[in-house]
Design an enzyme around this catalytic site. Sequence first.
Site, mmCIF file in Angstrom:
data_model
loop_
_atom_site.group_PDB
_atom_site.id
_atom_site.type_symbol
_atom_site.label_atom_id
_atom_site.label_comp_id
_atom_site.label_asym_id
_atom_site.label_seq_id
_atom_site.Cartn_x
_atom_site.Cartn_y
_atom_site.Cartn_z
ATOM 1 C CB ALA A 63 -32.906 -48.131 39.304
ATOM 2 N N GLY A 102 -37.452 -44.553 38.095
ATOM 3 C CA GLY A 102 -36.533 -43.425 37.955
ATOM 4 C C GLY A 102 -36.672 -42.711 36.627
ATOM 5 C CD GLU A 105 -38.389 -41.454 41.311
ATOM 6 O OE1 GLU A 105 -37.475 -42.253 41.014
ATOM 7 O OE2 GLU A 105 -38.742 -41.231 42.485
ATOM 8 C CD GLU A 125 -40.430 -46.574 41.688
ATOM 9 O OE1 GLU A 125 -41.630 -46.693 41.343
ATOM 10 O OE2 GLU A 125 -39.689 -45.706 41.227
#
Length: 711
Positions: A63, A102, A105, A125
């Site tokens: 991100a 992300g 993901e 993360e």
Amino acid sequence: MNELVRLHRDGRVAIITVDNPPVNAIATGVPEGIAAALTSAQTDPAVDAIVIIGAGKTFIAGADLAEFAKSGEGPNLHDLLAAIEDSAKPTVVAVHGTALGGGVEIAMAAHYRVAVPDAQLGMPEVTIGVVPGAEGTQRLPRLVGVAKAVDMLMTAAPVKASEALQIGLVDRIIDGDLLAGAVAFAREMAARGGPHPKTSEMTGKLGTPEANAAIFAAGREQARKLRRNQTAPLAVLEALEAATTLPFAEGCAKERQLSDASLKSPQAQALIHAFFAERAVGKVPDVPKDTPVYPIRNAAIIGAGTMGVGISIALVNAGIPVRLKDSTQAALDRAMANVRQNYASVVKRGRMTQEVVEQRIALIQPQLGYDEFDQADIIIEAVFESMDLKKQIFGEIDKIAKPDCVLATNTSTLNIDEIAAATARPHMVIGLHFFSPAYIMRLLEIVRGKLTAKPVVATVLALAKTLRKVGVLVGNGHGFVGNRMMFQYMREAQLLVEEGATPAQVDGALTDWGMAMGIFAVDDLGGLDLGARCFADLRERQGPGPRMPVVLDKLVAMGRLGQKTGAGWFRYDEARKPIPDAEVEALIAHTAEATGIPRRAITPDEIIERCMYSMINEGAKILEEGHALRASDIDTIYITGYGFPAYRGGPMWFADSVGLDKILARVKDFERQYGVLWQPARLLERLVSEGRTFASLDAVKAQETAQEAQA
Ligand SMILES: NC(=O)c1ccc[n+]([C@@H]2O[C@H](COP(=O)([O-])OP(=O)(O)OC[C@H]3O[C@@H](n4cnc5c(N)ncnc54)[C@H](O)[C@@H]3O)[C@@H](O)[C@H]2O)c1
């Protein structure tokens, strides 16, 4: 679809390309662009399958942290992930470079994943104190199994494509052109027909309660070791556990709740601050990015002791050949034996082949004379800490070095301007304060003298990057930034033991609080003789008056110099583990009695306050004197060079988080008790009176710099 996401077709395969340089981070516009492209491809009768790929060097590498930090929220990807997974047409994510956070993901929501052989996939993360918030903790164990998911999320280390294939994170490795391979794969899957696999519906790898209990217990242990005192790793484990016990949608809800809480946690804010602080160090207001730099293609070092050897290894590891000079053959032989020994342990750990090691060692040329020093792009002096000796050396190299050679000194305490004055070119002289071991420690304090030229500053900032170090520009004050603050901290720790604590108690309180090492163990590692010399110096500067610790000198007189003599504040066993020593404790008690210091019980809170607040007060003085550019630079110095816990953001960030008014009140208490050493920094008083923080000071400075750059 928008500026950040493109859609085109190759035959009957739609290709969605994320193009948000440099790393295709998920910023506003990226999820929206992918969603719009997806809808368009899904409704297009001429499309049978969909490929999602990144433009440039990489797939989505996480991100956009800047956006994240500003809004305090992660991007909301849930609808997008459902759209990718629920697509009737097969969705294929094609990975090159690194897919992170992300990015992974999104990849896991697709029906299939393909990757080039050198691609890497990871979920880092926890390193910023955050629980993944886009269903990663629910899909990862479904694809790779619970144990592997725990390992990937706790270590934060990415897996290479080959391993990703083996564990089920990737379905095929594409040799050659990734897009062509991904399109061919997508056609194949479309031809094979649906239904296409939905990760959310997989349960085969979710394990049994018994097996999982052991895996999670081991995960907690791993978290405790790798990320002591941190809350995010435990919350990640809770989310993973939910994946094994709850239906997918409920697991996702649990993850969302944990992720939202983690984003608001002080630890995440501190870790994100630390991340940006480290990236800000290269910004020097009066040395803009376009300042010319001297190319550093080779180096020469004078002094082949601990630091000379360490710096040589750091340089040759970055491909920079070194001429290493000392005054005796014995010193050179010892140095080269140390170089070999260091590399031998690297080979033993499987980190390098013997062949590569030989190439590196061949780049170090030991010598007694100044041969070829006239060719050197940089000369780094690392002889004993003596002003006279350093001046003599700088006088000598001034006569030999070419005009554009950078002349650096690795002094830890001496005045750079005085050293520079021994040359006819003080503008070429700069301090390069490496930390030991120089080939491991990431911190490099770059000490700017009064006359140091801007291109010299720019050159060493660039060199720091080449060496993969964090170069922080500091002013030429005694002890620069890191050690100057540490002297205060060391002094308080030693006063604390004279007042009633033991070294083990102080170190225990510090490590429990999060420091990588206790200060007495640090002193034992650096050498008590060195510490005693610094204190003598401090005493001389302060003049008579403030009480200084006295036990240290006694230990030095007893020959207890720390690890190098097998004993200092502690004793050491073969594994170099510090062992509390009754002899030292008796010496402390006896000294306290003889000097009339009353002994009392000392609490861990007092240990932390005295150690940390003395440092913070000194840090404020450093800022007010302009010897550090930003409070966040001091934080970076402490996190990268002194084992300060990143999840507390560094000493200045920590001060803000406690509240500067509270810190000032305690500093004043200690001033009443201990005198002038605790005199509050004027800056600290000013910030408190204005109701401001160190971070606000940095923000104002950053704004001013940006405005100046525009003007
Ligand atoms: N050791 C540390 O942790 C550390 C950390 C940062 C900075 N420093 C600084 O780095 C410098 C070197 O420290 P060190 O720990 O490597 O010392 P050291 O005693 O291990 O090595 C010094 C070397 O310099 C050599 N030397 C002395 N005079 C010389 C001359 N005239 N010509 C050539 N070589 C000569 C000595 O033979 C010796 O090999 C000091 O200024 C010290 O303050 C040390």
